[in-house]
Design an enzyme around this catalytic site. Structure first.
Site, mmCIF file in Angstrom:
data_model
loop_
_atom_site.group_PDB
_atom_site.id
_atom_site.type_symbol
_atom_site.label_atom_id
_atom_site.label_comp_id
_atom_site.label_asym_id
_atom_site.label_seq_id
_atom_site.Cartn_x
_atom_site.Cartn_y
_atom_site.Cartn_z
ATOM 1 N N HIS A 120 1.294 2.842 8.004
ATOM 2 C CA HIS A 120 1.694 1.498 7.570
ATOM 3 C C HIS A 120 3.207 1.361 7.787
ATOM 4 C CE1 HIS A 120 0.192 -1.984 4.898
ATOM 5 N NE2 HIS A 120 1.427 -2.305 5.236
ATOM 6 N N ASN A 165 -2.038 0.019 10.452
ATOM 7 C CA ASN A 165 -2.013 -1.310 9.842
ATOM 8 C C ASN A 165 -1.342 -2.317 10.767
ATOM 9 O OD1 ASN A 165 -2.359 -3.146 7.486
ATOM 10 N ND2 ASN A 165 -0.135 -3.295 7.694
ATOM 11 N N GLU A 166 -2.092 -3.360 11.098
ATOM 12 C CA GLU A 166 -1.555 -4.515 11.824
ATOM 13 C C GLU A 166 -0.676 -4.130 13.011
ATOM 14 O OE1 GLU A 166 0.451 -7.057 9.082
ATOM 15 O OE2 GLU A 166 -1.308 -7.360 7.828
HETATM 16 C C1 BGC Z 1 1.378 -6.280 5.302
HETATM 17 C C2 BGC Z 1 1.862 -5.851 3.936
HETATM 18 C C3 BGC Z 1 2.795 -6.898 3.367
HETATM 19 C C4 BGC Z 1 2.099 -8.219 3.333
HETATM 20 C C5 BGC Z 1 2.964 -9.326 2.759
HETATM 21 C C6 BGC Z 1 0.900 -7.717 5.293
HETATM 22 O O1 BGC Z 1 0.776 -8.221 6.567
HETATM 23 O O2 BGC Z 1 0.352 -5.431 5.732
HETATM 24 O O3 BGC Z 1 2.479 -4.609 4.045
HETATM 25 O O4 BGC Z 1 3.241 -6.540 2.093
HETATM 26 O O5 BGC Z 1 1.774 -8.582 4.652
HETATM 27 O O6 BGC Z 1 4.037 -9.604 3.554
#
Ligand code: BGC
Length: 488
Positions: A120, A165-166
């Site tokens: 992440h 993640n993303e």
């Molecule tokens: C992320 C998080 C982040 C959230 C709010 C998401 O896209 O995975 O880590 O806290 O957005 O910004």
């Protein structure tokens, strides 16, 4: 408000967080700096740094107890790479492994299903220094070494794995529009290389996992969580389709299937995959994990501030599971859902704890999420609200995403009204968790936290085997732990 079905509904629910955003303890017990730690250390400021975050590392017992008291049945957390491995791909740090063993064992003792995110965004600074991090193809091999350590140490108890993640946010923020450390590079080509390597990393991790751990991997389910914006009205060829094709098609179908000549998947062409790469990636998403925040094309009334992100109209999480299930035919997990209450609405700590606006939002959104199961008949395995704790939002602490307030000065926890609402709502909705296990570590084992001596004894194997590029193998006897996953 939509009606709540009275039949028991098969879905787990809980909260999420990430190591960088919650743990703090950035240089404790052998943890090395990640790119955020290094960046803010060099800047000479701790105000915008994750050095303390929500101090989850030191308050893990309290935080998991809160989670259990709320009735949560799933928890998403990420591993800090630089806490478990030294020098990017060097020796294993037994204290780092012990921390996550303790967390996993406590979750299982509470009957809370762990969803483990491998990455992440907190790259070890040593990976950045030694080969250039995400700007280099060497990230693929380094990640495989790291992932193997996680599979070997935690795979006897963890079944649900989220690799990266993303990728879009990770590659975009690091490579194209630098907003995250290391803030060094800035080209569309590097962005596309990073995106391609993210897909390849996912494919390689899953292929390696299945080949190397044939017994344990029967229980393992992999996905790569992407952030998707719902688009209203939905129409063929919309950005919704393009996002989907670019994000998930590789791990399900083995390629980016949109016609690049006619309609680009993204603003510039993706780097094409070779046939061998397509074969590698195909079938490596056992489920689709999706982070859903914003909806395009509808208002987010009563939030009228146009600069506010996200637009949390709950039509997005209501419709996204069916849209993805129709295309991919694998179970869905809402791996992040929520929003931060606008700062203007939180003028003091009482506002923070009362979080009326978030309560109102969940009153609408939570029943709608269940309709994905009861009306659309989608196998929605879990809904993970973002986030458990008010935490570090990459360069600020002022955006409070948590359902549990964290006092900035003393770090004390207070459960917000929104968390209480979710507790009551899901208790009354009579959910049944789809994650049934025949055995769980005892609370005693989970409470020790003194090292890798609990049911996760794979960790003991790994910590004694100095990691020289490959992780220790999982002891064969561990397969007898008989942890079974039952899909609904
Ligand atoms: C992320 C998080 C982040 C959230 C709010 C998401 O896209 O995975 O880590 O806290 O957005 O910004």
């Amino acid at each position: 408000m939509a009606a709540v079905a009275q039949q028991p509904i098969s879905m787990a629910w809980g909260f999420g967080g990430s190591a960088l955003q919650t743990e703090g303890a950035w240089n404790v017990d052998g943890k090395e700096p990640d790119v955020f730690d290094a960046y803010y250390t060099n800047l000479g400021t701790s105000v915008k740094a994750p050095f303390i975050a929500a101090d989850h590392y030191h308050r893990i017992d309290e935080d998991l107890k809160i989670l259990a008291d709320l009735g949560a049945t799933a928890y998403r957390f990420s591993i800090s790479w630089s806490r478990v491995l030294k020098n990017c791909t060097g020796e294993i740090n037994p204290q780092g492994i012990a921390f996550y063993n303790k967390m996993i064992n406590q979750l299982l003792a509470y009957k809370i299903e762990p969803f483990l995110t491998m990455y992440h965004w907190d790259l070890p600074q040593t990976c950045q220094d030694s080969f250039g991090g995400w700007a280099s193809d060497k990230i693929v091999d380094a990640f495989l070494v790291y992932a193997d350590v996680l599979l070997a140490n935690f795979g006897d108890r963890v079944n649900y794995w989220l690799t990266i993640n993303e990728p879009r946010a990770n590659c975009d923020m690091c490579m194209m529009n630098p907003k995250f450390p290391p803030m060094t590079t800035n080209t569309p080509e590097l962005y596309m290389k990073c995106m391609k390597n993210s897909h390849l990393i996912h494919g390689n991790v899953v292929k390696n996992a299945r080949a190397k751990y044939p017994a344990l991997s029967k229980n393992w389910k992999f996905s790569i969580p992407q952030i998707m914006e719902w688009v209203e009205p939905q129409s063929d060829g919309s950005s919704l389709d393009k996002q989907t094709q670019w994000f998930y098609d590789p791990c399900v179908f083995g390629d980016v299937t949109c016609n690049l000549d006619v309609t680009k998947c993204v603003t510039i062409d993706p780097v094409p995959f070779t046939q061998a790469e397509k074969d590698l990636m195909k079938g490596t998403c056992d489920f689709i994990a999706v982070n859903v925040y914003s909806t395009v094309g509808v208002s987010a009334d009563p939030i009228s501030d146009p600069t506010y992100w996200p637009n949390p109209n709950p039509i997005g999480p209501r419709k996204m599971p069916k849209f993805l299930y129709d295309r991919y035919k694998v179970p869905i997990v809402l791996s992040e859902i929520g929003f931060h209450v606008p700062n203007s609405m939180e003028n003091n700590i009482q506002d923070v704890i009362k979080d009326t606006y978030r309560v109102q939002w969940w009153q609408e959104a939570a029943p709608l999420v269940l309709e994905a199961i009861t009306v659309d008949k989608v196998p929605l395995l879990a809904m993970l609200a973002w986030s458990l704790l008010d935490n570090y939002e990459f360069n600020t602490y002022s955006l409070r995403w948590g359902h549990v307030a964290v006092d900035c000065k003393f770090l004390t926890r207070t459960v917000k009204d929104s968390a209480k609402y979710l507790k009551d709502f899901f208790a009354n909705a009579t959910l049944i968790s789809p994650f049934v296990r025949t055995a769980a570590p005892s609370a005693t084992a989970s409470a020790t936290g003194s090292g890798p001596t609990n049911t996760g004894s794979a960790a003991a194997t790994a910590t004694t085997a100095k990691n020289s590029g490959g992780a220790a193998t999982v002891a064969a006897g561990l397969t007898s732990l008989a942890i079974f996953l039952l899909f609904a």
